[in-house]
Design a protein around this motif. Structure first.
Motif, PDB file in Angstrom:
ATOM      1  N   ARG A  93       0.557  -1.321  -0.316  1.00  0.00           N
ATOM      2  CA  ARG A  93       0.006   0.084  -0.326  1.00  0.00           C
ATOM      3  C   ARG A  93       1.256   1.364   0.023  1.00  0.00           C
ATOM      4  O   ARG A  93       0.694   2.634  -0.880  1.00  0.00           O
ATOM      5  N   GLU A  94       2.183   1.431   0.080  1.00  0.00           N
ATOM      6  CA  GLU A  94       3.334   2.213   0.730  1.00  0.00           C
ATOM      7  C   GLU A  94       2.804   2.979  -0.920  1.00  0.00           C
ATOM      8  O   GLU A  94       3.683   4.028  -0.867  1.00  0.00           O
ATOM      9  N   TYR A  95       3.216   1.843  -1.883  1.00  0.00           N
ATOM     10  CA  TYR A  95       3.923   2.301  -2.851  1.00  0.00           C
ATOM     11  C   TYR A  95       2.373   2.494  -4.108  1.00  0.00           C
ATOM     12  O   TYR A  95       2.388   2.923  -4.901  1.00  0.00           O
TER      13      TYR A  95
END
Length: 393
Positions: A93-95
């Motif tokens: 999700r960080e990407y």
């Protein structure tokens, strides 16, 4: 006497055919000429990437870094966090990619995760779907090239998938990387030169939606990629090889992890030979399809190390037959086959591996063969039949 002759000739013919196939593929690879794939054309195709990931927090970030710059929007990448107990989903999700978490302890394996990913796309299916493993680095323009080729041909496309040696490679790692190179680069390149299809090799694969939607991935086959290639070929869409699209994996550093990975690959390969070569031959006969016959011949070639072992053992058997029965022709055929095998291996090394693998490393092939005897004996008694995730270093 007839029975003894059959005992000498049957393995001789099988091994000789395997070696002849390998020899033709390796030599044909020398004449490969890269064709323009239309790389300068804009990609207007609607495509999605699926990455199955089970506890891949340690490596998923690098994979996504190599992919997010190749897509129009990060949301086009769908990560299936499959039965994860680590931070795989959080890292994904960080990407900014799309993340779906799946929990099903009864259905464990890459095939199930890919099938689940396809289900997520059914409501608004793309024109092309691409599969990548969570532990690989994807070469520049690979997504674009795979997508274009899939649209242009209407068939599954396999990228070049190679393994990098660990930072501190053992001699066994070096030979293993060479065998992987022959299997995933040299042989498919030879088939492409001959205008023939290839097998799928695990990651870096693109499928038109209408093709992938005709086969099932909802199973726990331990070599699901190889089975998928066979299934789409039988459905009328034999895969094609695209060597300019590249994906790189890394061989595990730890011996135990490396052995576990090799065991899964090679047991799955052998089981697939036993069950699917007859299926492909039957399909070739019923469909009058030479591409299916060529895939049957390609699949019938066992792992390179096992092929060398079979050749040596069969040669001993036929020499014994010559001494006891005076039947020398099978031994002579195998000696010729051995020469072709030697030429194939040296040709593959000289053209494709000379810069990375010193010639002296090939001298260690007998040691590498001995290290794999246990794996092959286990196939007879303790066969790997269920999907087991390769642990990370």
């Amino acid at each position: 006497m007839i029975l003894l002759k059959l005992l000498l000739w049957i393995p001789t013919i099988i091994i000789s055919i395997n070696i002849l196939v390998l020899f033709i593929e390796c030599l044909s690879a020398l004449w490969f000429k890269n064709k323009d794939n239309g790389d300068n054309q804009a990609v207007n195709t609607d495509y999605r990437l699926i990455i199955p990931a089970h506890n891949e927090a340690s490596c998923l970030g690098k994979t996504l870094e190599s992919l997010v710059t190749q897509v129009n929007q990060p949301e086009q990448i769908l990560v299936i966090a499959d039965n994860c107990t680590d931070a795989t989903a959080v890292i994904a999700r960080e990407y900014g990619v799309t993340v779906v978490e799946r929990f099903n302890t009864e259905k464990r394996g890459k095939g199930y995760a890919l099938a689940y990913g396809l289900q997520q796309l059914e409501a608004n299916p793309p024109e092309v779907v691409l599969f990548f493993d969570a532990d690989c680095l994807v070469g520049e323009n690979t997504v674009k090239e795979l997508t274009q080729k899939a649209i242009a041909t209407g068939k599954p496309i396999q990228a070049l998938y190679l393994m990098e040696k660990p930072e501190q490679p053992t001699p066994k790692d070096t030979i293993s990387a060479f065998a992987f190179l022959v299997k995933n680069w040299v042989r498919p390149l030879g088939l492409t030169t001959l205008g023939l299809p290839c097998l799928l090799t695990g990651t870096g694969m693109a499928f038109p939606w209408g093709v992938i939607n005709q086969v099932s991935l909802d199973h726990g086959n331990i070599v699901e990629d190889m089975q998928l290639g066979i299934d789409v070929a039988l459905a009328g869409y034999p895969p094609l090889f695209l060597p300019t699209a590249k994906v790189i994996g890394i061989l595990p550093q730890k011996e135990q992890i490396s052995t576990q990975q090799r065991k899964r690959w090679e047991h799955g390969h052998l089981q697939t030979i036993i069950t699917q070569v007859p299926t492909l031959i039957k399909g070739a006969m019923t469909q009058l399809s030479f591409p299916l016959l060529s895939l049957a011949l390609e699949l019938s070639v066992p792992p390179l190390s096992l092929l060398v072992m079979f050749w040596g053992l069969t040669l001993i058997l036929t020499v014994g037959g010559g001494l006891l029965l005076g039947i020398w022709l099978p031994a002579l055929v195998l000696i010729l086959a051995g020469l072709l095998l030697f030429i194939a291996i040296i040709t593959a090394w000289a053209k494709f591996a000379q810069k990375e693998i010193p010639l002296k490393s090939l001298i260690l092939i007998p040691v590498y063969l001995l290290s794999k005897v246990t794996i092959y004996f286990n196939f007879l008694g303790k066969r790997e039949s269920q999907w087991v995730k390769t642990q990370r270093d």
